[in-house]
Design a protein around this motif. Sequence first.
Motif, PDB file in Angstrom:
ATOM      1  N   ALA A  88      23.902  44.338 111.146  1.00 50.44           N
ATOM      2  CA  ALA A  88      23.588  44.949 112.438  1.00 50.44           C
ATOM      3  C   ALA A  88      24.165  46.367 112.540  1.00 50.44           C
ATOM      4  CB  ALA A  88      24.120  44.089 113.571  1.00 50.44           C
ATOM      5  N   ASP A  89      25.171  46.671 111.745  1.00 51.36           N
ATOM      6  CA  ASP A  89      25.819  47.985 111.767  1.00 51.36           C
ATOM      7  C   ASP A  89      25.149  48.987 110.815  1.00 51.36           C
ATOM      8  OD1 ASP A  89      27.811  47.079 113.553  1.00 51.36           O
ATOM      9  OD2 ASP A  89      28.964  46.248 111.883  1.00 51.36           O
ATOM     10  N   PHE A  90      24.087  48.559 110.151  1.00 55.22           N
ATOM     11  CA  PHE A  90      23.432  49.393 109.141  1.00 55.22           C
ATOM     12  C   PHE A  90      23.025  50.758 109.713  1.00 55.22           C
ATOM     13  CE2 PHE A  90      19.604  50.955 107.025  1.00 55.22           C
ATOM     14  CZ  PHE A  90      20.047  51.031 105.727  1.00 55.22           C
ATOM     15  N   GLY A  91      22.290  50.768 110.809  1.00 54.35           N
ATOM     16  CA  GLY A  91      21.804  52.015 111.393  1.00 54.35           C
ATOM     17  C   GLY A  91      22.933  52.937 111.818  1.00 54.35           C
ATOM     18  N   ARG A  92      23.944  52.368 112.418  1.00 57.01           N
ATOM     19  CA  ARG A  92      25.089  53.150 112.885  1.00 57.01           C
ATOM     20  C   ARG A  92      25.818  53.797 111.710  1.00 57.01           C
ATOM     21  NH1 ARG A  92      30.454  51.436 114.895  1.00 57.01           N
ATOM     22  NH2 ARG A  92      29.929  49.388 114.089  1.00 57.01           N
ATOM     23  N   LEU A  93      25.984  53.032 110.636  1.00 55.86           N
ATOM     24  CA  LEU A  93      26.672  53.564 109.453  1.00 55.86           C
ATOM     25  C   LEU A  93      25.829  54.634 108.759  1.00 55.86           C
ATOM     26  CD1 LEU A  93      29.118  53.520 107.599  1.00 55.86           C
ATOM     27  CD2 LEU A  93      28.113  51.579 106.404  1.00 55.86           C
ATOM     28  N   MET A  94      24.540  54.403 108.638  1.00 56.41           N
ATOM     29  CA  MET A  94      23.661  55.396 108.009  1.00 56.41           C
ATOM     30  C   MET A  94      23.663  56.703 108.811  1.00 56.41           C
ATOM     31  SD  MET A  94      22.345  54.481 105.114  1.00 56.41           S
ATOM     32  CE  MET A  94      20.908  55.506 104.880  1.00 56.41           C
ATOM     33  N   LYS A 128      33.780  55.511 105.613  1.00 54.22           N
ATOM     34  CA  LYS A 128      33.078  55.579 106.899  1.00 54.22           C
ATOM     35  C   LYS A 128      32.934  54.193 107.511  1.00 54.22           C
ATOM     36  CE  LYS A 128      32.112  59.780 107.983  1.00 54.22           C
ATOM     37  NZ  LYS A 128      32.646  60.392 109.186  1.00 54.22           N
ATOM     38  N   ALA A 129      32.682  53.196 106.688  1.00 50.11           N
ATOM     39  CA  ALA A 129      32.532  51.827 107.190  1.00 50.11           C
ATOM     40  C   ALA A 129      33.840  51.354 107.817  1.00 50.11           C
ATOM     41  CB  ALA A 129      32.103  50.888 106.071  1.00 50.11           C
ATOM     42  N   GLN A 130      34.949  51.695 107.192  1.00 53.40           N
ATOM     43  CA  GLN A 130      36.255  51.312 107.748  1.00 53.40           C
ATOM     44  C   GLN A 130      36.508  52.039 109.062  1.00 53.40           C
ATOM     45  OE1 GLN A 130      39.092  52.086 104.662  1.00 53.40           O
ATOM     46  NE2 GLN A 130      38.702  50.150 103.603  1.00 53.40           N
ATOM     47  N   GLU A 131      36.175  53.337 109.122  1.00 53.63           N
ATOM     48  CA  GLU A 131      36.369  54.115 110.344  1.00 53.63           C
ATOM     49  C   GLU A 131      35.556  53.540 111.501  1.00 53.63           C
ATOM     50  OE1 GLU A 131      35.489  58.251 109.695  1.00 53.63           O
ATOM     51  OE2 GLU A 131      36.921  58.404 108.044  1.00 53.63           O
ATOM     52  N   LEU A 132      34.314  53.161 111.202  1.00 54.30           N
ATOM     53  CA  LEU A 132      33.413  52.648 112.238  1.00 54.30           C
ATOM     54  C   LEU A 132      33.540  51.147 112.439  1.00 54.30           C
ATOM     55  CD1 LEU A 132      30.180  54.637 111.272  1.00 54.30           C
ATOM     56  CD2 LEU A 132      31.761  55.130 113.131  1.00 54.30           C
ATOM     57  N   VAL A 186      22.290  56.191  98.683  1.00 58.47           N
ATOM     58  CA  VAL A 186      23.139  55.928  99.847  1.00 58.47           C
ATOM     59  C   VAL A 186      22.669  54.658 100.553  1.00 58.47           C
ATOM     60  CG1 VAL A 186      23.919  56.800 102.083  1.00 58.47           C
ATOM     61  CG2 VAL A 186      23.699  58.369 100.146  1.00 58.47           C
ATOM     62  N   ASN A 187      21.365  54.541 100.747  1.00 59.27           N
ATOM     63  CA  ASN A 187      20.779  53.370 101.413  1.00 59.27           C
ATOM     64  C   ASN A 187      21.161  52.097 100.661  1.00 59.27           C
ATOM     65  OD1 ASN A 187      18.907  51.299 102.221  1.00 59.27           O
ATOM     66  ND2 ASN A 187      17.660  52.897 103.130  1.00 59.27           N
ATOM     67  N   LYS A 188      21.024  52.125  99.343  1.00 58.21           N
ATOM     68  CA  LYS A 188      21.344  50.958  98.512  1.00 58.21           C
ATOM     69  C   LYS A 188      22.822  50.576  98.639  1.00 58.21           C
ATOM     70  CE  LYS A 188      21.575  49.641  93.666  1.00 58.21           C
ATOM     71  NZ  LYS A 188      21.559  50.156  92.317  1.00 58.21           N
ATOM     72  N   ILE A 189      23.694  51.567  98.598  1.00 59.94           N
ATOM     73  CA  ILE A 189      25.136  51.313  98.673  1.00 59.94           C
ATOM     74  C   ILE A 189      25.503  50.728 100.040  1.00 59.94           C
ATOM     75  CG2 ILE A 189      27.397  52.457  98.754  1.00 59.94           C
ATOM     76  CD1 ILE A 189      26.371  54.264  96.449  1.00 59.94           C
ATOM     77  N   VAL A 190      24.917  51.281 101.108  1.00 60.27           N
ATOM     78  CA  VAL A 190      25.205  50.774 102.452  1.00 60.27           C
ATOM     79  C   VAL A 190      24.716  49.345 102.591  1.00 60.27           C
ATOM     80  CG1 VAL A 190      24.650  51.054 104.903  1.00 60.27           C
ATOM     81  CG2 VAL A 190      25.272  53.049 103.536  1.00 60.27           C
ATOM     82  N   LYS A 191      23.524  49.056 102.064  1.00 55.17           N
ATOM     83  CA  LYS A 191      22.989  47.687 102.137  1.00 55.17           C
ATOM     84  C   LYS A 191      23.895  46.704 101.398  1.00 55.17           C
ATOM     85  CE  LYS A 191      18.102  48.443 102.922  1.00 55.17           C
ATOM     86  NZ  LYS A 191      16.754  48.429 102.357  1.00 55.17           N
ATOM     87  N   GLU A 192      24.371  47.094 100.222  1.00 52.68           N
ATOM     88  CA  GLU A 192      25.245  46.214  99.441  1.00 52.68           C
ATOM     89  C   GLU A 192      26.573  45.976 100.163  1.00 52.68           C
ATOM     90  OE1 GLU A 192      25.682  47.924  95.559  1.00 52.68           O
ATOM     91  OE2 GLU A 192      23.605  47.531  95.019  1.00 52.68           O
ATOM     92  N   LEU A 193      27.068  47.010 100.818  1.00 53.56           N
ATOM     93  CA  LEU A 193      28.337  46.895 101.526  1.00 53.56           C
ATOM     94  C   LEU A 193      28.229  45.965 102.744  1.00 53.56           C
ATOM     95  CD1 LEU A 193      31.278  47.942 101.828  1.00 53.56           C
ATOM     96  CD2 LEU A 193      30.339  49.718 103.317  1.00 53.56           C
ATOM     97  N   LEU A 194      27.090  46.024 103.418  1.00 47.75           N
ATOM     98  CA  LEU A 194      26.937  45.266 104.670  1.00 47.75           C
ATOM     99  C   LEU A 194      26.218  43.944 104.494  1.00 47.75           C
ATOM    100  CD1 LEU A 194      26.016  48.183 107.098  1.00 47.75           C
ATOM    101  CD2 LEU A 194      28.246  47.171 106.689  1.00 47.75           C
TER     102      LEU A 194
END
Length: 147
Positions: free
Chosen positions: A116-122, A106-110, A138-146
Amino acid sequence: MSLTNQLMIDMKLAMKGHDKTSLSVIRMLKSGLMNKKIELGHELTAAEEAQVVASQMKQQKDSLAQFIQGQRQDLVDQTKAQMAVLEKYMPQQLSADEVQQFVNQKAQELQATTKADFGRLMKAVMPELKGKADGQLVNKIVKELLK
């Protein structure tokens, strides 16, 4: 077989077996399903049923954390037993690796690369993972990715 039908069968078995823990959890779950059905005004879909079960499990996890913090071992044991019963009705959960792969895709698609992209990705990820993965994971993984 729908979850409601399965709960009725399991409730009868719990009554016959004098299993108070299972009986109370099943009644709580049936009540939650009925409340959701009334709230939505239609028969629940499998996804909506799974959402109710996940919500009940989250409440149990929150209670468990409170009881541990309050050093109430009796309530910790009771809550763990209730969670074990609820686990039977939970939809199959995705592993951390599967969630990681989905979030990466999803991060690659978006084209999400910064905090700054955290909310959009979540917002893109959570509707598809709701009930299939723990929101905190999910929150933890997104934070680590961004980072």
